[in-house]
Design a protein around this motif. Structure first.
Motif, short mmCIF file in Angstrom:
data_model
loop_
_atom_site.label_atom_id
_atom_site.label_comp_id
_atom_site.label_asym_id
_atom_site.label_seq_id
_atom_site.Cartn_x
_atom_site.Cartn_y
_atom_site.Cartn_z
N LEU A 54 0.89 -1.26 -0.17
CA LEU A 54 0.11 0.30 0.03
C LEU A 54 1.01 1.36 -0.10
CD1 LEU A 54 -2.66 1.36 0.22
CD2 LEU A 54 -2.55 1.28 2.73
N PHE A 55 0.81 2.03 -0.50
CA PHE A 55 1.34 3.86 -1.23
C PHE A 55 0.27 4.87 -0.53
CE2 PHE A 55 2.14 7.36 -3.69
CZ PHE A 55 3.00 7.72 -2.48
N GLU A 56 0.84 5.00 0.92
CA GLU A 56 -0.39 6.17 0.77
C GLU A 56 -0.32 7.24 1.04
OE1 GLU A 56 -2.24 4.67 4.62
OE2 GLU A 56 -0.11 3.43 5.08
N GLN A 57 -1.19 7.68 1.27
CA GLN A 57 -0.70 10.04 1.15
C GLN A 57 0.10 10.46 2.01
OE1 GLN A 57 -4.39 12.72 -0.70
NE2 GLN A 57 -5.10 11.04 -0.32
N ASN A 58 0.07 9.51 3.39
CA ASN A 58 1.50 9.79 4.25
C ASN A 58 1.85 8.78 4.62
OD1 ASN A 58 -0.70 12.84 4.37
ND2 ASN A 58 -2.48 11.68 5.29
N PRO A 59 2.76 8.84 3.83
CA PRO A 59 3.74 7.96 3.59
C PRO A 59 4.35 7.37 5.45
CG PRO A 59 4.80 9.46 2.56
CD PRO A 59 3.33 9.92 3.01
N VAL A 60 4.65 6.60 6.20
CA VAL A 60 5.53 6.33 7.90
C VAL A 60 6.99 6.08 7.25
CG1 VAL A 60 5.41 5.15 9.35
CG2 VAL A 60 3.63 5.96 8.75
N PHE A 61 8.00 6.50 7.86
CA PHE A 61 9.39 6.77 7.13
C PHE A 61 10.05 6.09 8.82
CE2 PHE A 61 8.04 9.36 3.81
CZ PHE A 61 8.70 8.61 3.17
N GLU A 62 11.02 5.30 8.78
CA GLU A 62 12.08 5.89 9.51
C GLU A 62 12.32 6.70 10.25
OE1 GLU A 62 13.91 1.63 10.86
OE2 GLU A 62 13.52 1.00 8.75
N GLU A 63 12.26 7.77 10.58
CA GLU A 63 12.27 9.24 9.91
C GLU A 63 14.13 9.93 10.11
OE1 GLU A 63 10.20 11.61 8.85
OE2 GLU A 63 8.37 10.55 9.20
#
Length: 625
Positions: A70-79
């Motif tokens: 799933l490619f989301e509008q608000n992506p989650v990263f290891e910041e």
């Protein structure tokens, strides 16, 4: 192969159902577009299919050999981690080897590169490394030690897209790729590349997008969520529009019949005595079903708004010899232009070319380095920027609009109330009392546009107006703008939107050069491709004697070329050793036929690779020696 099935899925927020009792199937190779108005549940449905949310009711089955990405509008990263660490995050030996190789290239560590080359050969990692480089290059991602938490919103979206494409490119299982607005924050060249990539790769796709050309080129089936139901249309976007028009016409006819029957049944219900027979009870139950059908509303996305626009005088805007630079980056270089009444101009160019800066200079929000900008006294700007709404907490939609004005004046007299104006922009009465913080991203964008139009501007500036807007809202906006009598400047990567509305383009070509192209975006791209072909043909016809009279100055080798030269020597030696071993294997007695066949095939491949690498080695040796 059957990938996924959903039966009777239902999801509500509070008492309002997003969708109710919907069922569908996805098979291998399907490329499906999911469209609906903002706030109807597109993103929620994708998250349910990805296992990130649960439905209120219904069953979901996913084949055990299928993975869902799933490619989301608000992506989650290891910041805190770098761009490369986030893109190549999977803990697989080949991916980690490619990551080490890319880091060594970035650090210009020749010794480490030499040792990694043989490991890459042994792991067969070069094809995957080539795919990673293509994705990163086409999305214009600068691989550096920069942590992800320092990136802009657009950069984060591109890194998230690269991460998703790399993951599915490596995934050995069957993959269902789901993408939520993947074209946002991409320039047109990136969008065109992504179209080609998704069409070329064997991908099963469920896509949410507002980009109609993208949808048209990539998808062959459209699902529409409307009034809690799912409607399916086989074929492209044009077919969807035709079939939907037929469906609405049929539903309207059905509703008209229901209304006539409702009147008769209502009259009967009123005359009925209190005691009910079994027969009359059945008729009573049917009455409620008819009443529900008669009460249905079919939302028409057309917007006809005869707005009372502030009068434009003879003088609008004159720009004379305008210059603007940021250090070595030149935005404008002696730009001259006089705007006329009713002009519709599209602005295109790569990200970072200065389009938004140009709009700010035009409105006086930013100063030019030199030159004159004369704005007419009657010009009233309406600026739809990418910054979005600014509002206090606990403010309702209707209260927010009334803070600008209670009524919207019309050209032929009279006015619309704030509530009526909201309905025209697809905010029904029940939605008007929603708190702003509860609106979806697209609904906030729609409200931002509405409040700008509420001030009756005569010079509209729209900076990426289509981002996060749904297709019904885009239809509303396009119909409104097509009748808008003032000037319009549009910056957009939505090719369909541009083609429909603009008369000519300002093309930001870089280094301060702006071309005034007489046509829409599709016409510009055709012209651009023709020019590229002419240049290519001219280059092929160019006589080579030129070099004999005036030898070209010898080019100095870069570090990258020197490193490539050293690697080529190692690669050529490695291939020659492999060929010798295979030739010995072929000459040995008692070798298995299948092994002989494989060895013979590999020798042919090595010969081809050696020819290519030796040619490149010769090219580089002329520079380096």
């Amino acid at each position: 192969m059957h990938y996924l099935s959903a039966e009777g899925l239902t999801k509500s927020f509070g008492i309002t159902p997003l969708f109710e009792n919907i069922s569908f199937h996805i098979n291998e190779g399907d490329k499906i577009a999911l469209i609906a108005r903002n706030g109807v549940g597109k993103t929620t449905l994708l998250r349910i299919l990805a296992g990130k949310e649960t439905p209120d009711a219904g069953k979901l089955w996913i084949h055990k050999d299928v993975s869902v990405a799933l490619f989301e509008q608000n992506p989650v990263f290891e910041e805190e981690k770098t761009i490369l660490e986030n893109i190549l995050h999977l803990q697989h030996p080949t991916i980690q080897l490619v990551k080490q190789y890319e880091e060594a290239v970035q650090q210009q560590n020749t010794a480490l590169l030499t040792s990694l080359i043989s490991k890459m050969d042994d792991a067969g990692a070069w094809d995957f490394e080539h795919k990673v480089k293509e994705i990163i290059g086409k999305l214009n991602i600068n691989i550096s030690d920069q942590p992800v938490n320092t990136l802009s919103g657009g950069q984060r979206k591109r890194v998230a897209l690269a991460k998703t494409l790399v993951d599915i490119g490596f995934e050995e299982k069957h993959t269902l790729l789901m993408m939520d607005e993947p074209t946002n924050h991409l320039d047109v060249e990136m969008i065109e590349w992504l179209e080609q990539y998704l069409n070329y790769e064997k991908i099963t796709l469920l896509l949410v997008t507002h980009d109609r050309y993208f949808l048209e080129d990539v998808c062959d089936e459209i699902w529409e969520l409307e009034r809690s139901e799912m409607y399916t249309y086989k074929g492209d976007y044009a077919n969807y529009m035709e079939k939907k028009a037929m469906r609405i016409e049929s539903e309207l006819a059905s509703i008209d019949k229901a209304k006539n029957l409702y009147r008769k049944e209502l009259e009967w219900m009123r005359k009925q005595p209190r005691a009910r027979t079994t027969k009359s009870k059945a008729r009573q139950d049917n009455f409620y079903a008819v009443a529900e059908k008669a009460g249905q509303k079919i939302v028409d996305s057309r917007l006809e708004l005869d707005m009372k626009m502030s009068r434009l005088g003879g003088k609008i805007i004159e720009m004379k010899k305008v210059y603007k630079s940021f250090g070595e980056l030149t935005i404008l270089k002696g730009f001259d232009y006089t705007f006329s009444k009713g002009e519709r101009i599209g602005i295109v160019g790569k990200n970072g070319a200065g389009k938004s800066t140009f709009l700010n200079i035009l409105q006086g929000l930013e100063k030019a380095d030199s030159g004159k900008i004369n704005v007419g006294d009657t010009v009233v700007f309406g600026n739809y920027s990418q910054q979005g709404l600014t509002f206090k907490e606990n403010v309702r939609v209707i209260e927010y609009v009334k803070s600008f004005a209670e009524n919207f004046p019309l050209a032929k007299g009279g006015s619309l109330s704030a509530a009526q104006f909201l309905e025209l922009f697809l905010f029904p009465p029940e939605k008007q009392f929603t708190f702003l913080e509860s609106l979806s991203g697209g609904e906030k964008k729609r409200l931002q546009l509405l409040t700008i139009l509420f001030s009756n501007p005569n010079f509209l500036i729209l900076d990426e107006p289509t981002n996060d807007l749904d297709l019904p809202t885009l239809a509303v906006l396009e119909n409104f703008l097509s009748e808008y009598p003032g000037c319009i400047l549009i910056v957009s990567h939505d090719r369909y939107f541009m083609d429909k509305l603009v008369d000519h383009l300002f093309v930001f070509e870089g280094n301060g050069n702006i071309r005034d192209f007489p046509g829409n975006y599709t016409q510009y791209r055709l012209w651009q491709k023709q020019e590229e072909q002419k240049q290519k043909t001219a280059a092929e016809k160019q006589p080579r004697k030129f070099a004999e009279h005036k030898p070209a100055e010898k080019k100095k080798a870069s570090f990258k070329e020197k490193r490539e030269f050293e690697m080529l020597e190692n690669e050529i030696a490695s291939l020659e050793t492999e060929r010798s071993l295979l030739e010995e294997q072929l000459s040995a007695d008692g070798t298995d036929y299948e092994l002989l066949n494989k060895a013979s095939k590999r020798i042919g491949e090595i010969a081809q690779e050696l020819e290519e690498k030796e040619m490149r080695w010769l090219e580089l040796s002329e520079i380096i020696e």
